[in-house]
Design a protein around this motif. Structure first.
Motif, PDB file in Angstrom:
ATOM      1  N   PHE A   2       0.870  -0.900   0.064  1.00 31.81           N
ATOM      2  CA  PHE A   2       0.050   0.076  -0.011  1.00 31.81           C
ATOM      3  C   PHE A   2       0.848   1.190   0.018  1.00 31.81           C
ATOM      4  CE2 PHE A   2       0.128  -1.545   4.531  1.00 31.81           C
ATOM      5  CZ  PHE A   2       0.766  -0.166   5.077  1.00 31.81           C
ATOM      6  N   SER A   3       0.224   2.576  -0.272  1.00 30.07           N
ATOM      7  CA  SER A   3       0.909   3.745  -0.370  1.00 30.07           C
ATOM      8  C   SER A   3       0.452   4.656   0.743  1.00 30.07           C
ATOM      9  CB  SER A   3       1.084   4.348  -1.842  1.00 30.07           C
ATOM     10  OG  SER A   3       1.441   3.339  -2.487  1.00 30.07           O
ATOM     11  N   ALA A   4       1.259   5.506   0.936  1.00 30.85           N
ATOM     12  CA  ALA A   4       0.683   6.703   1.659  1.00 30.85           C
ATOM     13  C   ALA A   4       0.899   7.920   1.115  1.00 30.85           C
ATOM     14  CB  ALA A   4       1.832   6.726   3.048  1.00 30.85           C
ATOM     15  N   ASP A  16       5.644   4.354  -1.100  1.00 26.84           N
ATOM     16  CA  ASP A  16       5.002   2.941  -1.209  1.00 26.84           C
ATOM     17  C   ASP A  16       5.608   2.087  -0.042  1.00 26.84           C
ATOM     18  OD1 ASP A  16       3.658   3.462  -3.597  1.00 26.84           O
ATOM     19  OD2 ASP A  16       5.477   3.164  -4.947  1.00 26.84           O
ATOM     20  N   PHE A  17       4.714   1.377   0.631  1.00 24.00           N
ATOM     21  CA  PHE A  17       5.455   0.462   1.625  1.00 24.00           C
ATOM     22  C   PHE A  17       5.276  -0.887   1.588  1.00 24.00           C
ATOM     23  CE2 PHE A  17       3.677   4.113   4.512  1.00 24.00           C
ATOM     24  CZ  PHE A  17       4.980   4.659   4.888  1.00 24.00           C
ATOM     25  N   LYS A  53      -2.723  10.064   4.318  1.00 21.25           N
ATOM     26  CA  LYS A  53      -3.611   9.050   3.774  1.00 21.25           C
ATOM     27  C   LYS A  53      -3.105   7.855   3.312  1.00 21.25           C
ATOM     28  CE  LYS A  53      -6.406  12.939   1.826  1.00 21.25           C
ATOM     29  NZ  LYS A  53      -6.854  13.579   0.779  1.00 21.25           N
ATOM     30  N   LEU A  54      -3.718   6.655   3.591  1.00 15.33           N
ATOM     31  CA  LEU A  54      -3.197   5.229   3.074  1.00 15.33           C
ATOM     32  C   LEU A  54      -4.242   4.815   2.188  1.00 15.33           C
ATOM     33  CD1 LEU A  54      -2.326   3.571   6.381  1.00 15.33           C
ATOM     34  CD2 LEU A  54      -0.696   4.771   4.877  1.00 15.33           C
ATOM     35  N   TYR A  55      -3.539   4.292   0.980  1.00 15.94           N
ATOM     36  CA  TYR A  55      -4.360   3.567  -0.072  1.00 15.94           C
ATOM     37  C   TYR A  55      -3.733   2.499  -0.654  1.00 15.94           C
ATOM     38  CZ  TYR A  55      -1.385   6.439  -3.180  1.00 15.94           C
ATOM     39  OH  TYR A  55      -0.322   6.892  -3.709  1.00 15.94           O
ATOM     40  N   ALA A  56      -4.545   1.532  -1.288  1.00 12.75           N
ATOM     41  CA  ALA A  56      -3.861   0.446  -1.923  1.00 12.75           C
ATOM     42  C   ALA A  56      -4.649   0.130  -3.195  1.00 12.75           C
ATOM     43  CB  ALA A  56      -4.071  -0.667  -0.949  1.00 12.75           C
ATOM     44  N   ALA A  77       2.794   1.602   9.853  1.00 12.93           N
ATOM     45  CA  ALA A  77       2.177   1.163   8.639  1.00 12.93           C
ATOM     46  C   ALA A  77       3.332   0.575   7.992  1.00 12.93           C
ATOM     47  CB  ALA A  77       1.523   2.410   7.855  1.00 12.93           C
ATOM     48  N   ASN A  78       4.536   1.016   7.896  1.00 13.32           N
ATOM     49  CA  ASN A  78       5.628   0.625   7.306  1.00 13.32           C
ATOM     50  C   ASN A  78       5.826  -0.853   7.727  1.00 13.32           C
ATOM     51  OD1 ASN A  78       7.731   0.738   5.348  1.00 13.32           O
ATOM     52  ND2 ASN A  78       8.877   0.842   6.977  1.00 13.32           N
ATOM     53  N   THR A  79       6.035  -0.973   9.323  1.00 16.65           N
ATOM     54  CA  THR A  79       6.234  -2.301   9.757  1.00 16.65           C
ATOM     55  C   THR A  79       5.220  -3.268   9.409  1.00 16.65           C
ATOM     56  OG1 THR A  79       7.417  -1.148  11.488  1.00 16.65           O
ATOM     57  CG2 THR A  79       6.818  -3.449  11.977  1.00 16.65           C
TER      58      THR A  79
END
Length: 135
Positions: A2-4, A16-17, A53-56, A77-79
């Motif tokens: 997902f991305s932030a 991008d995580f 904002k997180l989205y995928a 979120a990254n972890t």
């Protein structure tokens, strides 16, 4: 995964995580954020200077985002993305099904289940990314 979208006043950044946590810090500095990723919370309130904002584009990413809330940080979120991405191949399919079926309410539940599933599969080793407190 997902991305932030991270906004700081008029500046914006998309990450991008999973992403190297040290690189996250450097990227945040590029848009004027000089705090650690664990101090940047996942809030999108208009009155906040820093908004996230997180989205995928994938089902797994969208369902994983659901367990993250305003008490979680960019580091969380990254972890979470890292833990799922790096999960042992023996458990990955089951883990993804658990995520898609919204079996976790918190990232702590996710981590605990990854540890348990990995242990039950007999695949925990010294170099496993989920041994001890490495998450």
């Amino acid at each position: 995964m997902f991305s932030a979208l991270i906004e700081n006043k008029e500046n914006a950044l998309i990450l991008d995580f999973p992403y190297s946590i040290y690189d996250v810090r450097d990227q945040l500095r590029c848009i004027g954020i000089f705090v650690r990723p664990d101090q940047v919370f996942l809030t999108d309130n208009v009155e906040d200077d820093i908004r996230v904002k997180l989205y995928a584009e994938s089902d797994i990413g969208n369902h994983l985002i659901r367990i993250l809330n305003e008490r979680n940080s960019l580091k969380d979120a990254n972890t979470a993305a890292y833990a799922v991405t790096m999960a042992n191949d023996y458990i990955k399919e089951d883990l993804e099904q658990q995520i898609i079926h919204d079996q976790y309410e918190t990232v702590e539940e996710l981590y605990a289940d990854i540890r348990k599933m990995t242990h039950d599969a007999g695949t925990v080793g010294e170099n496993s990314p989920i041994v001890g407190n490495s998450l």
